[in-house]
Design a protein around this motif. Sequence first.
Motif, PDB file in Angstrom:
ATOM      1  N   GLY A 193       2.111   5.217 -10.672  1.00 57.58           N
ATOM      2  CA  GLY A 193       1.874   4.889 -12.211  1.00 57.58           C
ATOM      3  C   GLY A 193       3.103   4.869 -12.429  1.00 57.58           C
ATOM      4  O   GLY A 193       4.615   4.877 -12.076  1.00 57.58           O
ATOM      5  N   PRO A 194       3.392   4.780 -13.758  1.00 57.56           N
ATOM      6  CA  PRO A 194       4.445   3.765 -14.655  1.00 57.56           C
ATOM      7  C   PRO A 194       5.277   5.168 -14.827  1.00 57.56           C
ATOM      8  O   PRO A 194       5.350   6.416 -14.979  1.00 57.56           O
ATOM      9  CB  PRO A 194       4.617   2.960 -15.761  1.00 57.56           C
ATOM     10  N   HIS A 195       6.776   4.995 -14.267  1.00 60.52           N
ATOM     11  CA  HIS A 195       8.001   5.704 -14.457  1.00 60.52           C
ATOM     12  C   HIS A 195       9.034   4.732 -14.670  1.00 60.52           C
ATOM     13  O   HIS A 195       9.525   3.816 -14.424  1.00 60.52           O
ATOM     14  CB  HIS A 195       8.034   6.229 -13.369  1.00 60.52           C
ATOM     15  N   VAL A 196       9.684   5.522 -15.779  1.00 64.55           N
ATOM     16  CA  VAL A 196      10.785   4.815 -16.562  1.00 64.55           C
ATOM     17  C   VAL A 196      12.437   5.316 -16.005  1.00 64.55           C
ATOM     18  O   VAL A 196      12.489   6.791 -16.174  1.00 64.55           O
ATOM     19  CB  VAL A 196      10.347   5.195 -18.160  1.00 64.55           C
ATOM     20  N   ASP A 239       1.124  -1.128  -0.051  1.00 66.30           N
ATOM     21  CA  ASP A 239       0.212  -0.086   0.080  1.00 66.30           C
ATOM     22  C   ASP A 239       1.043   1.253   0.281  1.00 66.30           C
ATOM     23  O   ASP A 239       1.316   2.016   0.727  1.00 66.30           O
ATOM     24  CB  ASP A 239      -1.459   0.111   1.894  1.00 66.30           C
ATOM     25  N   CYS A 240       0.833   1.988  -0.877  1.00 70.14           N
ATOM     26  CA  CYS A 240       2.135   2.849  -0.821  1.00 70.14           C
ATOM     27  C   CYS A 240       1.160   3.795  -0.694  1.00 70.14           C
ATOM     28  O   CYS A 240       2.510   4.748  -0.200  1.00 70.14           O
ATOM     29  CB  CYS A 240       1.998   3.354  -2.643  1.00 70.14           C
ATOM     30  N   ALA A 241       0.884   4.239  -0.027  1.00 70.61           N
ATOM     31  CA  ALA A 241      -0.553   4.907   0.398  1.00 70.61           C
ATOM     32  C   ALA A 241       0.497   5.192   2.022  1.00 70.61           C
ATOM     33  O   ALA A 241       0.006   6.336   2.788  1.00 70.61           O
ATOM     34  CB  ALA A 241      -1.797   5.789   0.362  1.00 70.61           C
ATOM     35  N   ASP A 242       0.594   3.794   2.338  1.00 67.73           N
ATOM     36  CA  ASP A 242       0.620   3.899   4.122  1.00 67.73           C
ATOM     37  C   ASP A 242       1.797   3.116   4.023  1.00 67.73           C
ATOM     38  O   ASP A 242       2.352   2.131   4.562  1.00 67.73           O
ATOM     39  CB  ASP A 242      -0.648   3.316   4.124  1.00 67.73           C
ATOM     40  N   ILE A 243       2.912   3.394   4.134  1.00 64.91           N
ATOM     41  CA  ILE A 243       4.500   2.825   4.510  1.00 64.91           C
ATOM     42  C   ILE A 243       5.024   3.395   5.309  1.00 64.91           C
ATOM     43  O   ILE A 243       5.053   4.093   5.861  1.00 64.91           O
ATOM     44  CB  ILE A 243       5.810   2.812   2.978  1.00 64.91           C
ATOM     45  N   LEU A 244       4.420   2.240   6.862  1.00 66.16           N
ATOM     46  CA  LEU A 244       5.372   2.590   7.763  1.00 66.16           C
ATOM     47  C   LEU A 244       6.138   1.572   8.236  1.00 66.16           C
ATOM     48  O   LEU A 244       6.042  -0.108   8.049  1.00 66.16           O
ATOM     49  CB  LEU A 244       3.714   1.667   8.793  1.00 66.16           C
ATOM     50  N   ASN A 261       1.565  -0.522  -8.323  1.00 61.39           N
ATOM     51  CA  ASN A 261       0.396  -1.560  -8.165  1.00 61.39           C
ATOM     52  C   ASN A 261       1.184  -2.297  -9.395  1.00 61.39           C
ATOM     53  O   ASN A 261       2.154  -1.889 -10.163  1.00 61.39           O
ATOM     54  CB  ASN A 261      -0.578  -0.182  -9.370  1.00 61.39           C
ATOM     55  N   LYS A 262       0.813  -3.392  -9.773  1.00 62.93           N
ATOM     56  CA  LYS A 262       1.259  -4.061 -10.937  1.00 62.93           C
ATOM     57  C   LYS A 262       0.868  -3.197 -12.565  1.00 62.93           C
ATOM     58  O   LYS A 262       0.571  -2.778 -12.495  1.00 62.93           O
ATOM     59  CB  LYS A 262       0.941  -5.339 -11.198  1.00 62.93           C
ATOM     60  N   LEU A 263       2.643  -3.740 -12.733  1.00 66.14           N
ATOM     61  CA  LEU A 263       2.579  -2.473 -14.069  1.00 66.14           C
ATOM     62  C   LEU A 263       1.267  -3.173 -15.368  1.00 66.14           C
ATOM     63  O   LEU A 263       1.123  -4.422 -15.676  1.00 66.14           O
ATOM     64  CB  LEU A 263       4.236  -3.130 -14.657  1.00 66.14           C
ATOM     65  N   LYS A 264       0.837  -2.418 -16.416  1.00 61.66           N
ATOM     66  CA  LYS A 264       0.132  -3.849 -17.119  1.00 61.66           C
ATOM     67  C   LYS A 264       0.568  -3.567 -18.531  1.00 61.66           C
ATOM     68  O   LYS A 264       1.032  -2.828 -18.657  1.00 61.66           O
ATOM     69  CB  LYS A 264      -0.964  -1.969 -17.237  1.00 61.66           C
ATOM     70  N   TRP A 265       0.181  -4.211 -19.408  1.00 61.09           N
ATOM     71  CA  TRP A 265       0.353  -4.930 -20.343  1.00 61.09           C
ATOM     72  C   TRP A 265       0.064  -3.561 -20.984  1.00 61.09           C
ATOM     73  O   TRP A 265      -0.884  -2.550 -21.333  1.00 61.09           O
ATOM     74  CB  TRP A 265       0.221  -5.997 -21.302  1.00 61.09           C
TER      75      TRP A 265
END
Length: 332
Positions: free
Chosen positions: A47-50, A29-34, A74-78
């Motif tokens: 979102g995807p970054h390169v 959960d990227c919104a709550d890294i504890l 999230n996991k990457l989309k094809w």
Amino acid sequence: MSPSRSSNSLSLASLLTLSSLIPASWGMDCADILTNGVHFNLKELGGPHVVHWSETYPELGQTYNYNFTLDICNKLKWHKDGNKNTECTHGTWVCGMREEVDLSGINNNTVVTPIDIAGSYKSTGNGRTLDEKFTRLKDSKSNADSAKEGVRIELNGGRFPHEEKNGLDQRAIIEFVCDPERTGLEGEEKDDGEKEDSSEDSKRLTRRDGECEDSDKSLRFCGYKKETPKDKGVRTLRLEWRTKHACEKNAPPDSGSHWGFFTWFIIIFFLATAAYLIFGSWLNYNRYGARGWDLLPHGDTLRDIPYILKDFGRKVLNSTQGGGSRGGYSAV
Ligand SMILES: *[C@@H]1O[C@H](CO)[C@@H](O)[C@H](O)[C@H]1NC(C)=O
Ligand SMILES: *[C@@H]1O[C@H](CO)[C@@H](O)[C@H](O)[C@H]1NC(C)=O
């Protein structure tokens, strides 16, 4: 007695299994890294970054061009026309696309190979999981890191080749470093972003080993080497992400200190008052043989306080009700 106990431990066991399964199947959960009581919300960086990197072997006449794509939420989309040869396995969060360029000119073919670096492959592959680990940089064992503010995230699960048991394990370690001036999207390149300009390329060549690439982008490449936390080694993609979202501005200890000061103030005030009264009474008792009300310092004044307050209240009332209505006196 024993049945209830066993059912208790049973439900505890199933709870533990459940809680250990949930992160594995849903991902991080990227919104709550504890980590150690400190929360980080990195949702804005989703979102995807390169990130790009080139590796050249002059003696082999070969160059590898890498495009690393990651989505920390999230996991990457094809892509629309993607297939198994041009995309990482479903469930991948960090994907490396390796383009092999033959510089010798004998063979003009360029071969593109997807490398699964991190992801959750419970149902889509070898069964390995993201197994995310968080480290607060201030708690880091290394001195250089503990001077920084932010969080380091380790993402696992990748292997290359994916299906082979003896493939080389892969992982990504992303260091989110506090920089109040940056959102984290500076110099951002989306998944199908434009080509880099050549000045960026020349900068990349001047990069020295062991450091992050010399770039003004918020997200920087820092290395892709085999490291040995295990005997066999793990090829580790290291990235640095400078962003204000890694700053600990919401840390809880600060909000408590004001109340702490106020409480101390009240306690000290009461103690001082008590000490004054006790010492004063003792003095009066010894010096003047005072008893009862007379014991208290300014005993007369204290005794009169109710009357003084009453008087004061009446005066205030009269003055606020205005001098005009003299008749107000009759009510009292
Ligand atoms: C490689 O590409 C060059 C230019 O694109 C071409 O002239 C040459 O014939 C090619 N060589 C092979 C072996 O295909
Ligand atoms: C990597 O990215 C660049 C620029 O976005 C693109 O031109 C190139 O085809 C990509 N390479 C691979 C192997 O995906």
